[in-house]
Design a protein around this motif. Structure first.
Motif, mmCIF file in Angstrom:
data_model
loop_
_atom_site.group_PDB
_atom_site.id
_atom_site.type_symbol
_atom_site.label_atom_id
_atom_site.label_comp_id
_atom_site.label_asym_id
_atom_site.label_seq_id
_atom_site.Cartn_x
_atom_site.Cartn_y
_atom_site.Cartn_z
ATOM 1 N N ALA A 64 7.705 10.048 4.368
ATOM 2 C CA ALA A 64 7.548 8.719 4.982
ATOM 3 C C ALA A 64 8.141 8.736 6.384
ATOM 4 O O ALA A 64 9.152 9.387 6.632
ATOM 5 N N ARG A 65 7.491 8.023 7.292
ATOM 6 C CA ARG A 65 8.047 7.920 8.642
ATOM 7 C C ARG A 65 9.103 6.816 8.655
ATOM 8 O O ARG A 65 9.143 5.962 7.773
ATOM 9 N N HIS A 66 9.955 6.832 9.657
ATOM 10 C CA HIS A 66 10.999 5.809 9.788
ATOM 11 C C HIS A 66 10.394 4.557 10.392
ATOM 12 O O HIS A 66 9.931 4.560 11.522
ATOM 13 N N GLN A 67 10.353 3.508 9.611
ATOM 14 C CA GLN A 67 9.819 2.224 10.051
ATOM 15 C C GLN A 67 10.329 1.156 9.104
ATOM 16 O O GLN A 67 10.333 1.344 7.893
ATOM 17 N N ALA A 68 10.773 0.041 9.651
ATOM 18 C CA ALA A 68 11.204 -1.078 8.817
ATOM 19 C C ALA A 68 9.978 -1.875 8.370
ATOM 20 O O ALA A 68 9.053 -2.088 9.147
ATOM 21 N N CYS A 69 9.987 -2.287 7.114
ATOM 22 C CA CYS A 69 8.924 -3.139 6.577
ATOM 23 C C CYS A 69 9.582 -4.372 5.953
ATOM 24 O O CYS A 69 10.727 -4.313 5.508
ATOM 25 N N THR A 70 8.844 -5.461 5.904
ATOM 26 C CA THR A 70 9.360 -6.669 5.257
ATOM 27 C C THR A 70 9.527 -6.411 3.763
ATOM 28 O O THR A 70 8.930 -5.484 3.209
ATOM 29 N N LEU A 71 10.314 -7.232 3.124
ATOM 30 C CA LEU A 71 10.539 -7.090 1.687
ATOM 31 C C LEU A 71 9.604 -7.983 0.876
ATOM 32 O O LEU A 71 9.843 -8.219 -0.300
ATOM 33 N N ILE A 72 8.549 -8.457 1.509
ATOM 34 C CA ILE A 72 7.579 -9.296 0.806
ATOM 35 C C ILE A 72 6.779 -8.416 -0.155
ATOM 36 O O ILE A 72 6.210 -7.406 0.237
ATOM 37 N N TYR A 73 6.752 -8.827 -1.416
ATOM 38 C CA TYR A 73 6.019 -8.063 -2.427
ATOM 39 C C TYR A 73 4.577 -8.536 -2.478
ATOM 40 O O TYR A 73 4.288 -9.658 -2.872
ATOM 41 N N ALA A 74 3.691 -7.689 -2.017
ATOM 42 C CA ALA A 74 2.248 -7.934 -2.042
ATOM 43 C C ALA A 74 1.601 -6.586 -2.353
ATOM 44 O O ALA A 74 1.149 -5.879 -1.455
ATOM 45 N N PRO A 75 1.622 -6.173 -3.612
ATOM 46 C CA PRO A 75 1.256 -4.808 -3.982
ATOM 47 C C PRO A 75 -0.120 -4.352 -3.498
ATOM 48 O O PRO A 75 -1.074 -5.126 -3.482
ATOM 49 N N VAL A 76 -0.152 -3.074 -3.118
ATOM 50 C CA VAL A 76 -1.380 -2.421 -2.662
ATOM 51 C C VAL A 76 -1.572 -1.165 -3.495
ATOM 52 O O VAL A 76 -0.708 -0.278 -3.505
ATOM 53 N N ASP A 77 -2.687 -1.104 -4.220
ATOM 54 C CA ASP A 77 -3.044 0.109 -4.955
ATOM 55 C C ASP A 77 -3.752 1.050 -3.995
ATOM 56 O O ASP A 77 -4.655 0.630 -3.264
ATOM 57 N N ALA A 78 -3.351 2.312 -3.998
ATOM 58 C CA ALA A 78 -3.960 3.317 -3.124
ATOM 59 C C ALA A 78 -4.432 4.491 -3.980
ATOM 60 O O ALA A 78 -3.712 4.936 -4.883
#
Length: 111
Positions: A64-78
């Motif tokens: 994983a690259r270093h990047q901040a993401c929000t903690l909002i849970y909105a699941p994404v299936d990949a």
């Protein structure tokens, strides 16, 4: 007398992957990624091929690259289905949100 020409070095088999994402808002994304050479409909195909090459085609080994993401849970299936250098690939995971999907796959699932 028979002459044998020089044989070209063996090229790795081309890699072709169907990548899809699906989120809770019912948005679906789908692209084709080909590598060796890079192509397909992936918007960042050169980077995605480089990332997968670095991981030996193993999605679980992507750093994983270093990047901040929000903690909002909105699941994404990949999902990734296809072949990597002649070997079958079948990968599925769920990321917490689209930001994490892009970050944790180092842009392989950023589309």
């Amino acid at each position: 007398m028979m002459s044998l020409g020089c044989l070209a070095p063996a090229q790795p088999p081309a890699s072709t992957l169907q990548l899809t994402t699906h989120d809770i808002a019912n948005r679906t994304g789908s692209v084709v990624l080909t590598c060796d050479p890079a192509g397909g409909t992936h918007p960042k195909r050169d980077k995605a091929c480089a990332v997968l090459s670095g991981a030996g085609g193993d999605f679980s080994r992507i750093t994983a690259r270093h990047q901040a993401c929000t903690l909002i849970y909105a699941p994404v299936d990949a999902t990734a289905i296809g072949t990597w250098r002649g070997k079958p690939v079948s990968f599925h995971t769920t990321y917490a949100n689209r930001c994490e999907a892009g970050r944790d796959s180092d842009d392989v699932f950023a589309f």
